[in-house]
Design a protein around this motif. Structure first.
Motif, PDB file in Angstrom:
ATOM      1  N   LEU A 113      -6.144 109.485  40.964  1.00  0.00           N
ATOM      2  CA  LEU A 113      -5.735 109.248  39.573  1.00  0.00           C
ATOM      3  C   LEU A 113      -5.551 110.569  38.832  1.00  0.00           C
ATOM      4  CD1 LEU A 113      -7.838 106.169  38.380  1.00  0.00           C
ATOM      5  CD2 LEU A 113      -5.489 106.231  39.224  1.00  0.00           C
ATOM      6  N   LEU A 114      -6.448 111.525  39.058  1.00  0.00           N
ATOM      7  CA  LEU A 114      -6.312 112.840  38.428  1.00  0.00           C
ATOM      8  C   LEU A 114      -5.022 113.516  38.865  1.00  0.00           C
ATOM      9  CD1 LEU A 114      -7.502 115.173  36.739  1.00  0.00           C
ATOM     10  CD2 LEU A 114      -8.687 115.946  38.825  1.00  0.00           C
ATOM     11  N   PHE A 115      -4.713 113.406  40.137  1.00  0.00           N
ATOM     12  CA  PHE A 115      -3.469 113.976  40.676  1.00  0.00           C
ATOM     13  C   PHE A 115      -2.249 113.389  39.973  1.00  0.00           C
ATOM     14  CE2 PHE A 115       0.088 113.536  43.643  1.00  0.00           C
ATOM     15  CZ  PHE A 115       0.266 114.845  44.073  1.00  0.00           C
ATOM     16  N   MET A 116      -2.247 112.084  39.785  1.00  0.00           N
ATOM     17  CA  MET A 116      -1.100 111.416  39.157  1.00  0.00           C
ATOM     18  C   MET A 116      -1.012 111.742  37.666  1.00  0.00           C
ATOM     19  SD  MET A 116       0.318 109.956  41.709  1.00  0.00           S
ATOM     20  CE  MET A 116       1.497 108.753  41.073  1.00  0.00           C
ATOM     21  N   VAL A 117      -2.146 111.794  36.984  1.00  0.00           N
ATOM     22  CA  VAL A 117      -2.135 112.112  35.555  1.00  0.00           C
ATOM     23  C   VAL A 117      -1.654 113.543  35.330  1.00  0.00           C
ATOM     24  CG1 VAL A 117      -3.583 112.457  33.519  1.00  0.00           C
ATOM     25  CG2 VAL A 117      -3.884 110.419  34.923  1.00  0.00           C
ATOM     26  N   LEU A 118      -2.086 114.468  36.168  1.00  0.00           N
ATOM     27  CA  LEU A 118      -1.630 115.854  36.046  1.00  0.00           C
ATOM     28  C   LEU A 118      -0.128 115.962  36.338  1.00  0.00           C
ATOM     29  CD1 LEU A 118      -4.587 117.833  37.681  1.00  0.00           C
ATOM     30  CD2 LEU A 118      -3.976 117.719  35.261  1.00  0.00           C
ATOM     31  N   SER A 119       0.343 115.174  37.291  1.00  0.00           N
ATOM     32  CA  SER A 119       1.779 115.153  37.576  1.00  0.00           C
ATOM     33  C   SER A 119       2.549 114.635  36.364  1.00  0.00           C
ATOM     34  CB  SER A 119       2.070 114.270  38.802  1.00  0.00           C
ATOM     35  OG  SER A 119       1.477 114.800  39.963  1.00  0.00           O
ATOM     36  N   TRP A 120       2.012 113.587  35.722  1.00  0.00           N
ATOM     37  CA  TRP A 120       2.638 113.061  34.498  1.00  0.00           C
ATOM     38  C   TRP A 120       2.668 114.115  33.404  1.00  0.00           C
ATOM     39  CZ3 TRP A 120      -0.219 112.615  29.903  1.00  0.00           C
ATOM     40  CH2 TRP A 120       0.474 112.049  28.831  1.00  0.00           C
ATOM     41  N   LEU A 121       1.564 114.811  33.240  1.00  0.00           N
ATOM     42  CA  LEU A 121       1.491 115.845  32.204  1.00  0.00           C
ATOM     43  C   LEU A 121       2.513 116.941  32.465  1.00  0.00           C
ATOM     44  CD1 LEU A 121      -0.026 116.873  29.700  1.00  0.00           C
ATOM     45  CD2 LEU A 121      -1.612 118.039  31.252  1.00  0.00           C
ATOM     46  N   ASP A 122       2.664 117.291  33.730  1.00  0.00           N
ATOM     47  CA  ASP A 122       3.644 118.313  34.097  1.00  0.00           C
ATOM     48  C   ASP A 122       5.070 117.853  33.785  1.00  0.00           C
ATOM     49  OD1 ASP A 122       4.206 120.847  35.088  1.00  0.00           O
ATOM     50  OD2 ASP A 122       4.623 120.087  37.090  1.00  0.00           O
ATOM     51  N   ILE A 123       5.366 116.584  34.076  1.00  0.00           N
ATOM     52  CA  ILE A 123       6.692 116.033  33.783  1.00  0.00           C
ATOM     53  C   ILE A 123       6.994 116.152  32.286  1.00  0.00           C
ATOM     54  CG2 ILE A 123       8.062 113.903  33.694  1.00  0.00           C
ATOM     55  CD1 ILE A 123       6.613 113.006  36.230  1.00  0.00           C
ATOM     56  N   VAL A 124       6.051 115.720  31.474  1.00  0.00           N
ATOM     57  CA  VAL A 124       6.272 115.701  30.024  1.00  0.00           C
ATOM     58  C   VAL A 124       6.378 117.112  29.457  1.00  0.00           C
ATOM     59  CG1 VAL A 124       5.279 115.031  27.808  1.00  0.00           C
ATOM     60  CG2 VAL A 124       5.143 113.462  29.755  1.00  0.00           C
ATOM     61  N   VAL A 125       5.461 117.985  29.848  1.00  0.00           N
ATOM     62  CA  VAL A 125       5.447 119.345  29.296  1.00  0.00           C
ATOM     63  C   VAL A 125       6.709 120.108  29.678  1.00  0.00           C
ATOM     64  CG1 VAL A 125       4.289 121.588  29.404  1.00  0.00           C
ATOM     65  CG2 VAL A 125       2.935 119.496  29.158  1.00  0.00           C
ATOM     66  N   ILE A 126       7.088 120.044  30.950  1.00  0.00           N
ATOM     67  CA  ILE A 126       8.283 120.779  31.387  1.00  0.00           C
ATOM     68  C   ILE A 126       9.533 120.194  30.740  1.00  0.00           C
ATOM     69  CG2 ILE A 126       9.720 121.381  33.368  1.00  0.00           C
ATOM     70  CD1 ILE A 126       7.266 121.622  35.041  1.00  0.00           C
ATOM     71  N   SER A 127       9.562 118.868  30.575  1.00  0.00           N
ATOM     72  CA  SER A 127      10.716 118.238  29.921  1.00  0.00           C
ATOM     73  C   SER A 127      10.850 118.701  28.475  1.00  0.00           C
ATOM     74  CB  SER A 127      10.590 116.714  29.975  1.00  0.00           C
ATOM     75  OG  SER A 127      10.597 116.247  31.297  1.00  0.00           O
ATOM     76  N   VAL A 128       9.722 118.790  27.775  1.00  0.00           N
ATOM     77  CA  VAL A 128       9.744 119.259  26.387  1.00  0.00           C
ATOM     78  C   VAL A 128      10.190 120.717  26.318  1.00  0.00           C
ATOM     79  CG1 VAL A 128       8.298 119.775  24.383  1.00  0.00           C
ATOM     80  CG2 VAL A 128       8.013 117.611  25.597  1.00  0.00           C
ATOM     81  N   ILE A 129       9.710 121.537  27.238  1.00  0.00           N
ATOM     82  CA  ILE A 129      10.116 122.946  27.266  1.00  0.00           C
ATOM     83  C   ILE A 129      11.610 123.063  27.558  1.00  0.00           C
ATOM     84  CG2 ILE A 129       9.858 125.133  28.487  1.00  0.00           C
ATOM     85  CD1 ILE A 129       6.908 124.413  28.922  1.00  0.00           C
TER      86      ILE A 129
END
Length: 249
Positions: A113-129
């Protein structure tokens, strides 16, 4: 049980396996976004969107990278007890074998679950950048929450398909055999993901179920759920039986 899980977490923190999992969760979203940007530059009709980035990312995570990374973590949880010869010292304290192994499954579930949540966070942050320099559509709070829910669902399905590798690690008492098994499994995922029998292959079934494409493969929804549940329960049950017969002394 909470004490067992906490002890497992402390042991993992002292190793580099947590760092490997964290770095692994960042790699796929980053590479996917780089590739999607490349496509947008080469094709003027293509429009970069959060949904597009998510779909590409979840495909690679569920079919290839996620099983490989998290299976290595799962195998490490078991194999280190044999390579470091810590089982004898662990069972000096009054801990049942079944309780000990269930603790391993719980910590694996939390790590997935931590792996998937961190992957989600990466998707959102990089998309915003990226949106600061390019036009990335669908970046909304509701879209981000929807993707988070999907990633958590994917984590549950991913965990369910990892339990047999705990059993293989218990039998092999090392990392080589189970790693070969997960590598072959992941390669079959790639091969079967677009075929008519992919829906009946558990590790591909989880991806098709998550993305709502299971029916297109010819596998009924109920059967896909049964396949994954059976695989998960078999992995846990077989591991417990195997470990209870283990000669630790």
């Amino acid at each position: 049980m909470a004490d067992i899980v906490y002890c497992e977490w402390i042991k993992l923190k002292r190793s580099k396996i947590i760092l490997i999992g964290i770095l692994g969760s960042f790699i796929v979203p980053f590479l996917v976004i780089v590739n999607d940007i490349r496509i947008c530059f080469s094709n003027a009709a293509a429009t970069l969107s959060l949904g597009w980035i998510y779909e590409d990312t979840i495909m690679f995570i569920m079919l290839l990278f996620g099983p490989l990374v998290m299976a290595v973590v799962a195998i490490f949880l078991i194999s280190r007890e044999y390579t470091e010869k810590t089982l004898k010292t662990i069972f000096v304290v009054p801990i049942g074998r079944r309780q000990f192994l269930i603790g391993k499954f719980i910590i694996l579930f939390l790590l997935v679950l931590l792996f998937m949540v961190l992957s989600w966070l990466d998707i959102v942050v990089i998309s915003v950048i990226c949106n600061l320099f390019l036009d990335v559509s669908q970046i909304t709070f509701l879209s981000a929450i929807y993707i988070l829910v999907q990633m958590i669902k994917g984590g549950i399905l991913l965990f369910a398909t990892l339990t047999p590798f705990i059993y293989i690690a218990l039998c092999a008492k090392g990392m080589l055999a189970p790693f070969i098994a997960i590598a072959a499994t992941s390669l079959l995922n790639v091969v079967l993901s677009g075929s008519q029998i992919g829906g009946f292959y558990p590790w591909t079934t989880s991806y098709l179920l998550l993305t709502g494409r299971l029916a297109q493969s010819g596998c009924p929804l109920w059967l896909g759920i049964v396949i994954i549940l059976f695989l998960c329960m078999f992995g846990i049950w077989a591991s417990i039986l195997r470990f209870q017969k283990e000669d630790i002394g």
